[in-house]
Design a protein around this motif. Structure first.
Motif, short mmCIF file in Angstrom:
data_model
loop_
_atom_site.label_atom_id
_atom_site.label_comp_id
_atom_site.label_asym_id
_atom_site.label_seq_id
_atom_site.Cartn_x
_atom_site.Cartn_y
_atom_site.Cartn_z
N MET A 172 -102.43 51.42 -18.89
CA MET A 172 -101.44 50.63 -19.62
C MET A 172 -100.65 51.52 -20.56
O MET A 172 -101.22 52.37 -21.26
CB MET A 172 -102.14 49.53 -20.42
CG MET A 172 -103.12 48.68 -19.63
SD MET A 172 -102.32 47.39 -18.68
CE MET A 172 -101.93 46.22 -19.99
N ILE A 173 -99.34 51.32 -20.60
CA ILE A 173 -98.46 52.03 -21.53
C ILE A 173 -97.86 51.00 -22.48
O ILE A 173 -97.19 50.06 -22.04
CB ILE A 173 -97.35 52.79 -20.78
CG1 ILE A 173 -97.97 53.79 -19.81
CG2 ILE A 173 -96.43 53.49 -21.77
CD1 ILE A 173 -96.95 54.46 -18.90
N ASN A 174 -98.12 51.17 -23.76
CA ASN A 174 -97.66 50.22 -24.78
C ASN A 174 -96.27 50.65 -25.26
O ASN A 174 -96.11 51.73 -25.82
CB ASN A 174 -98.65 50.20 -25.94
CG ASN A 174 -98.32 49.13 -26.98
OD1 ASN A 174 -97.37 48.36 -26.81
ND2 ASN A 174 -99.09 49.10 -28.04
N LEU A 175 -95.27 49.79 -25.04
CA LEU A 175 -93.89 50.11 -25.41
C LEU A 175 -93.54 49.67 -26.82
O LEU A 175 -92.41 49.87 -27.26
CB LEU A 175 -92.91 49.46 -24.43
CG LEU A 175 -93.05 49.88 -22.96
CD1 LEU A 175 -91.99 49.18 -22.12
CD2 LEU A 175 -92.93 51.39 -22.81
N THR A 176 -94.49 49.07 -27.53
CA THR A 176 -94.22 48.60 -28.88
C THR A 176 -93.93 49.79 -29.79
O THR A 176 -94.68 50.76 -29.83
CB THR A 176 -95.42 47.82 -29.43
OG1 THR A 176 -95.75 46.77 -28.51
CG2 THR A 176 -95.08 47.21 -30.78
N GLY A 177 -92.82 49.71 -30.53
CA GLY A 177 -92.41 50.81 -31.39
C GLY A 177 -93.17 50.87 -32.70
O GLY A 177 -94.05 50.05 -32.99
N LYS A 178 -92.83 51.86 -33.52
CA LYS A 178 -93.46 52.01 -34.83
C LYS A 178 -93.04 50.87 -35.74
O LYS A 178 -91.92 50.38 -35.69
CB LYS A 178 -93.06 53.36 -35.46
CG LYS A 178 -93.62 54.57 -34.71
CD LYS A 178 -93.29 55.84 -35.45
CE LYS A 178 -93.92 57.05 -34.76
NZ LYS A 178 -93.63 58.31 -35.47
N ASP A 179 -93.94 50.46 -36.60
CA ASP A 179 -93.65 49.38 -37.52
C ASP A 179 -94.51 49.53 -38.77
O ASP A 179 -95.31 50.44 -38.89
CB ASP A 179 -93.89 48.02 -36.85
CG ASP A 179 -95.28 47.90 -36.26
OD1 ASP A 179 -96.25 48.21 -36.97
OD2 ASP A 179 -95.42 47.50 -35.09
N GLN A 180 -94.31 48.61 -39.69
CA GLN A 180 -95.05 48.62 -40.96
C GLN A 180 -96.01 47.43 -41.05
O GLN A 180 -96.31 46.95 -42.13
CB GLN A 180 -94.07 48.61 -42.14
CG GLN A 180 -93.29 49.90 -42.30
CD GLN A 180 -94.18 51.06 -42.72
OE1 GLN A 180 -94.94 50.97 -43.69
NE2 GLN A 180 -94.11 52.16 -41.98
N GLU A 181 -96.51 46.98 -39.89
CA GLU A 181 -97.49 45.91 -39.88
C GLU A 181 -98.88 46.47 -40.22
O GLU A 181 -99.07 47.68 -40.29
CB GLU A 181 -97.50 45.21 -38.52
CG GLU A 181 -96.22 44.45 -38.18
CD GLU A 181 -96.06 43.19 -39.02
OE1 GLU A 181 -97.02 42.81 -39.72
OE2 GLU A 181 -94.98 42.58 -38.96
N TYR A 182 -99.85 45.56 -40.36
CA TYR A 182 -101.18 45.97 -40.79
C TYR A 182 -101.88 46.83 -39.73
O TYR A 182 -102.43 47.88 -40.03
CB TYR A 182 -102.04 44.74 -41.09
CG TYR A 182 -101.52 43.89 -42.22
CD1 TYR A 182 -101.71 44.27 -43.54
CD2 TYR A 182 -100.84 42.70 -41.96
CE1 TYR A 182 -101.23 43.49 -44.58
CE2 TYR A 182 -100.36 41.91 -42.99
CZ TYR A 182 -100.55 42.31 -44.30
OH TYR A 182 -100.07 41.53 -45.33
N ILE A 183 -101.86 46.35 -38.48
CA ILE A 183 -102.60 47.00 -37.40
C ILE A 183 -101.62 47.45 -36.33
O ILE A 183 -100.68 46.72 -36.00
CB ILE A 183 -103.64 46.04 -36.79
CG1 ILE A 183 -104.57 45.47 -37.87
CG2 ILE A 183 -104.46 46.75 -35.71
CD1 ILE A 183 -105.45 46.49 -38.55
N ARG A 184 -101.87 48.63 -35.78
CA ARG A 184 -101.04 49.10 -34.66
C ARG A 184 -101.94 49.72 -33.60
O ARG A 184 -102.98 50.33 -33.92
CB ARG A 184 -100.02 50.13 -35.13
CG ARG A 184 -98.96 50.46 -34.07
CD ARG A 184 -97.87 51.34 -34.63
NE ARG A 184 -98.36 52.70 -34.88
CZ ARG A 184 -97.71 53.58 -35.65
NH1 ARG A 184 -96.60 53.22 -36.27
NH2 ARG A 184 -98.21 54.80 -35.82
#
Length: 256
Positions: A172-184
């Protein structure tokens, strides 16, 4: 974690597969005209797939942790993080199937999964006057490129249906970008998957309903993420989990 939604979805999936396969199973007592009689003899065939997915993640929580405040003093905080509900997502992809023997096929199905995980972070140290822990929430939206390589073990065809089991590895390749949420989560994940389905032979194509269960073989949690957070108050929540293993339930309809 509440599993009521999972039970509802599984009941719905079972109902759909039963109603799709009932006309064929009811006719299994007598021989019928076979549609597409030579389709399974081809060395390679292709198709498309659409479906839905349910995403989840299993966390290992750290437990009590020591927090350094702005004035230099320290205090203990206990935060428990959990994915508290399942949210349905959409899946679409293509399929390439290679015939290895009469009952064994090798299948590659590059697929995109659009979905989300809903997280609740319970701060057991900060209580309301009623004794209820303070909560923070995160909707973790995930878009995955999935590249599963599966072995398909098929039973003998009878009339116009043929049940099967599958097992394989899914990169699996996760395309979700960088963010300032709690969990990544990390950019890549590796899952093992098992499932079952049934080939339904129709006059002009083959329809294949399938359900499979996927579980991560590696720790999918991005442990560098807390150091990248600009909000100091979020760091104790980001540090509340030690590891995370993703899970998925995928209902797919293949058209070949």
């Amino acid at each position: 974690m509440s599993y009521k939604n999972v039970i509802r979805h599984l009941i719905l999936v079972s109902f759909i597969i039963y109603n799709l396969s009932f006309p064929f199973s009811a006719a299994a007592q007598t021989r019928r005209v076979q549609y597409k009689p030579y389709i399974d003899l081809r060395p390679m065939h292709f198709g498309i797939n659409v479906g839905m997915n349910l995403q989840d993640i299993e966390f290992e929580n750290v437990g009590p942790q020591t927090i350094t405040l702005e004035d230099g003093t320290t205090m203990q905080q206990t935060i428990v993080t959990d994915a508290d509900k399942w949210t349905a997502g959409f899946s679409v992809g293509v399929t390439a199937d290679m015939r290895l023997s009469n009952h064994l096929n090798l299948r590659l199905s590059p697929t995109m999964h659009f979905g989300a995980k809903h997280l609740t972070l319970h701060n057991l140290t900060q209580l309301s006057p009623e004794g209820i822990p303070h909560e923070e929430h995160q909707d973790m939206k995930n878009t995955y490129i999935s590249i599963p390589l599966d072995l398909k073990f098929s039973a003998q065809r009878w009339n116009n249906y043929r049940p099967y089991l599958i097992a394989g590895i899914n990169q699996m390749i996760n395309l979700t970008g960088k963010d300032q949420e709690y969990i990544r989560l990390k950019k890549s994940d590796t899952m093992i998957e098992i499932g079952m389905g049934c080939d339904l032979y129709l006059p002009f194509f083959k329809l294949i309903p399938e359900i499979k269960f996927c579980y991560s073989l590696i720790d999918a949690l991005d442990k560098n993420h807390p150091n990248e957070l600009m909000d100091e108050n979020k760091k104790m929540y980001a540090n509340s989990v030690r590891s995370g293993h993703t899970k998925m339930i995928v209902l797919t309809f293949y058209f070949e």
